[in-house]
Design a protein around this motif. Structure first.
Motif, mmCIF file in Angstrom:
data_model
loop_
_atom_site.group_PDB
_atom_site.id
_atom_site.type_symbol
_atom_site.label_atom_id
_atom_site.label_comp_id
_atom_site.label_asym_id
_atom_site.label_seq_id
_atom_site.Cartn_x
_atom_site.Cartn_y
_atom_site.Cartn_z
ATOM 1 N N SER A 106 0.831 -1.347 -0.063
ATOM 2 C CA SER A 106 0.061 0.088 0.043
ATOM 3 C C SER A 106 0.614 1.353 -0.021
ATOM 4 C CB SER A 106 -0.899 -0.089 1.130
ATOM 5 O OG SER A 106 -1.763 -1.134 1.249
ATOM 6 N N PHE A 107 1.997 1.379 0.861
ATOM 7 C CA PHE A 107 2.585 2.433 0.979
ATOM 8 C C PHE A 107 3.295 2.627 -0.362
ATOM 9 C CE2 PHE A 107 7.000 4.184 1.648
ATOM 10 C CZ PHE A 107 6.556 5.504 2.337
ATOM 11 N N VAL A 108 4.122 1.629 -1.027
ATOM 12 C CA VAL A 108 4.492 1.781 -2.121
ATOM 13 C C VAL A 108 3.659 2.254 -3.265
ATOM 14 C CG1 VAL A 108 6.125 0.827 -3.921
ATOM 15 C CG2 VAL A 108 6.660 0.281 -1.538
ATOM 16 N N GLY A 109 2.602 1.771 -3.446
ATOM 17 C CA GLY A 109 1.779 1.967 -4.285
ATOM 18 C C GLY A 109 1.143 3.584 -4.283
ATOM 19 N N ILE A 110 0.850 3.859 -3.037
ATOM 20 C CA ILE A 110 0.484 5.422 -2.759
ATOM 21 C C ILE A 110 1.550 6.291 -3.414
ATOM 22 C CG2 ILE A 110 -0.100 7.115 -0.906
ATOM 23 C CD1 ILE A 110 -1.451 4.816 0.352
ATOM 24 N N VAL A 111 2.706 5.850 -2.991
ATOM 25 C CA VAL A 111 3.869 6.831 -3.288
ATOM 26 C C VAL A 111 4.149 6.931 -4.717
ATOM 27 C CG1 VAL A 111 6.323 7.368 -2.776
ATOM 28 C CG2 VAL A 111 5.007 6.634 -0.850
ATOM 29 N N VAL A 112 3.933 5.766 -5.293
ATOM 30 C CA VAL A 112 4.341 5.611 -6.830
ATOM 31 C C VAL A 112 3.106 6.166 -7.531
ATOM 32 C CG1 VAL A 112 5.055 4.466 -8.918
ATOM 33 C CG2 VAL A 112 6.007 4.081 -6.627
ATOM 34 N N SER A 113 1.978 5.882 -7.189
ATOM 35 C CA SER A 113 0.611 5.983 -8.053
ATOM 36 C C SER A 113 0.162 7.431 -8.310
ATOM 37 C CB SER A 113 -0.566 5.038 -7.513
ATOM 38 O OG SER A 113 -0.938 5.509 -6.475
ATOM 39 N N LEU B 269 4.783 -5.242 -6.633
ATOM 40 C CA LEU B 269 4.813 -3.912 -6.271
ATOM 41 C C LEU B 269 4.595 -2.927 -7.621
ATOM 42 C CD1 LEU B 269 7.706 -3.463 -3.800
ATOM 43 C CD2 LEU B 269 5.629 -3.087 -3.253
ATOM 44 N N ILE B 270 5.109 -3.501 -8.647
ATOM 45 C CA ILE B 270 5.186 -2.911 -10.088
ATOM 46 C C ILE B 270 3.792 -2.972 -10.526
ATOM 47 C CG2 ILE B 270 6.071 -2.821 -12.387
ATOM 48 C CD1 ILE B 270 8.687 -3.908 -11.215
ATOM 49 N N GLY B 271 2.990 -4.137 -10.425
ATOM 50 C CA GLY B 271 1.667 -4.426 -10.883
ATOM 51 C C GLY B 271 0.876 -3.544 -9.973
ATOM 52 N N VAL B 272 0.808 -3.576 -8.705
ATOM 53 C CA VAL B 272 -0.166 -2.523 -8.016
ATOM 54 C C VAL B 272 0.190 -1.265 -8.422
ATOM 55 C CG1 VAL B 272 -0.641 -2.102 -5.690
ATOM 56 C CG2 VAL B 272 -0.529 -4.236 -6.203
ATOM 57 N N SER B 273 1.340 -0.662 -8.395
ATOM 58 C CA SER B 273 1.673 0.649 -8.392
ATOM 59 C C SER B 273 0.889 1.319 -10.011
ATOM 60 C CB SER B 273 3.079 0.971 -8.508
ATOM 61 O OG SER B 273 3.495 0.537 -7.054
ATOM 62 N N LEU B 274 1.305 0.277 -10.924
ATOM 63 C CA LEU B 274 0.935 0.757 -12.218
ATOM 64 C C LEU B 274 -0.579 0.591 -12.330
ATOM 65 C CD1 LEU B 274 3.334 -1.182 -14.619
ATOM 66 C CD2 LEU B 274 3.344 1.305 -13.737
ATOM 67 N N PHE B 275 -1.284 -0.219 -11.906
ATOM 68 C CA PHE B 275 -2.651 -0.172 -11.785
ATOM 69 C C PHE B 275 -3.494 0.831 -11.102
ATOM 70 C CE2 PHE B 275 -6.756 -1.973 -10.417
ATOM 71 C CZ PHE B 275 -7.351 -2.560 -11.476
ATOM 72 N N GLY C 165 -9.234 1.899 -2.112
ATOM 73 C CA GLY C 165 -9.497 0.629 -2.849
ATOM 74 C C GLY C 165 -8.189 -0.021 -3.141
ATOM 75 N N MET C 166 -6.915 0.602 -3.394
ATOM 76 C CA MET C 166 -5.820 -0.029 -3.582
ATOM 77 C C MET C 166 -5.216 -0.838 -2.140
ATOM 78 S SD MET C 166 -2.148 1.571 -4.812
ATOM 79 C CE MET C 166 -2.281 2.921 -3.387
ATOM 80 N N PHE C 167 -5.745 -0.185 -1.122
ATOM 81 C CA PHE C 167 -5.423 -0.941 0.406
ATOM 82 C C PHE C 167 -6.025 -2.221 0.277
ATOM 83 C CE2 PHE C 167 -5.989 -1.511 4.769
ATOM 84 C CZ PHE C 167 -4.640 -1.476 5.352
ATOM 85 N N LYS C 168 -7.243 -2.169 -0.155
ATOM 86 C CA LYS C 168 -7.913 -3.549 0.187
ATOM 87 C C LYS C 168 -7.643 -4.578 -0.817
ATOM 88 C CE LYS C 168 -11.878 -1.034 -0.002
ATOM 89 N NZ LYS C 168 -13.277 -0.860 0.026
#
Length: 384
Positions: free
Chosen positions: A182-189, A251-257, A314-317
């Motif tokens: 979640s943290f990496v996804g938020i920071v990147v997205s 991490l890459i998949g979640v961040s790009l999505f 939504g990403m966190f869940k």
């Protein structure tokens, strides 16, 4: 001829308390629950439904719950005594207590879990001052949280340097994986989504086409497909003998999505900014990036705070979907422990899932409340 002035007030009248009938719990109930006959009927229906659901839930979660124990036999014992494996109707919190370490850390070595706890403490210490508006030095705080902290956290969690034992990411699990993704996804997205939104509105055909293709392609497939592609298909396109960690692929998949959805949220904010703001910035001779960074984006992001936070929630869940690629976040570890024969009981699955739901709810509710606080703080008084 003189004027007759009977009374001239020289100071403001002191406020008087509200009438007794307009204050207190009775007045609140009369106003909000029994204002009209329809409201009264709906209130009684709601109370009946609540009593039907809340009372049994309270009994299951607290009154009849088993809080201590070392195996499933304790979760088959009624508080009054007697073994009833199929008839006991209380939560098995003893299972949650026994497996709590796995729920938090997965299979991370017990003797090395202090590293995870230290990373969590550092994260809280850096995040809280950034979220409190009155705390100064926000620039330094953000630099430490978003640039320095990830490097330090990687060193601590992975190890293999500075005398730390190497811990492979397949051993990670539980809430550790959920928060890391979640943290990496938020920071990147967020920054990537802003760039994609600007690219989609760009007047350069190539930039616009690439942005549109990326956004529509990613938004057109489910996250499970993206994770599967990142985990299984991506290594096929790498040079022979080259590979990288499965956790990094996730991490890459979640961040790009998430960035594709974030781009559309930000684009909605950009389109809501009046044309005069763009023209005013142009009249001042600002460059494109100055115009966006100083004039347009601050207003646009303020307008779409609910959408941004909704994407974060939504990403966190959705991190629970990494279960499909054999990674175990909080929900995955909980489900994995259902197969433990030492804790196999009718109440074990429900207890574990309720615990996971409460953890997810606490984090999502916290993000929601903070977004409301930021909306109120940044509100400039414009009512729509």
């Amino acid at each position: 001829m003189s004027e007759n002035i009977g009374y001239v007030r020289t100071e403001m009248a002191l406020p008087e308390p509200a009438p007794p009938r307009e204050r207190g719990p009775v007045a609140w109930a009369r106003k909000n629950l029994f204002a009209t006959p329809v409201d009264s009927i709906l209130t009684f229906i709601g109370l009946a439904i609540a009593a039907t659901i809340v009372v049994p839930l309270f009994q299951w979660a607290l009154v009849n719950a088993q809080w201590t124990g070392t195996d499933r036999t304790y979760c088959s014992t009624v508080a009054q005594g007697g073994i009833q494996p199929d008839g006991w109707s209380g939560a098995c919190w003893a299972f949650v207590k026994a497996k709590f370490g796995q729920f938090m850390f997965g299979r991370y070595p017990i003797e090395e879990r202090w590293r995870v706890i230290l990373v969590a403490i550092m994260f809280v210490v850096l995040l809280v001052p950034l979220m409190v508006p009155r705390v100064p030095r926000k620039g330094l705080n953000a630099f430490l949280l978003f640039l320095v902290f990830p490097v330090v956290a990687y060193v601590l969690l992975v190890g293999d340097m500075f005398g730390l034992t190497h811990v492979e990411t397949p051993l990670w699990g539980g809430l550790l994986v959920t928060l890391a993704l979640s943290f990496v996804g938020i920071v990147v997205s967020l920054p990537l989504g802003i760039l994609l939104a600007l690219g989609r509105r760009s007047k350069m055909p190539v930039v616009k086409m690439v942005s549109v293709i990326f956004i529509e392609t990613v938004r057109g497939v489910p996250l499970i497909t993206v994770l599967f592609m990142a985990s299984v298909m991506l290594p096929l396109f790498l040079p022979a003998g080259m590979s990288f960690d499965k956790f990094l692929r996730a991490l890459i998949g979640v961040s790009l999505f998430a960035s594709a959805y974030m781009a559309e949220v930000v684009r909605g904010g950009l389109q809501a900014i009046p044309k005069g703001q763009y023209e005013g910035a142009d009249s001042l001779g600002l460059s494109y990036w100055q115009k966006m960074g100083l004039i347009v984006l601050p207003q646009a992001l303020k307008l779409v705070i609910p959408g941004i936070v909704n994407t974060f929630i939504g990403m966190f869940k959705d991190t629970s979907l990494v279960y499909i690629i054999s990674m175990f976040d909080l929900l995955g570890v909980v489900r994995q422990n259902f197969s433990d024969p030492a804790w196999a009981s009718p109440q074990t699955p429900a207890s574990g899932l309720v615990f996971a739901a409460l953890v997810f709810w606490m984090f999502c509710f916290g993000m929601s409340r903070y977004s409301i606080y930021m909306e109120q703080r940044l509100d400039t008084g414009h009512k729509r």
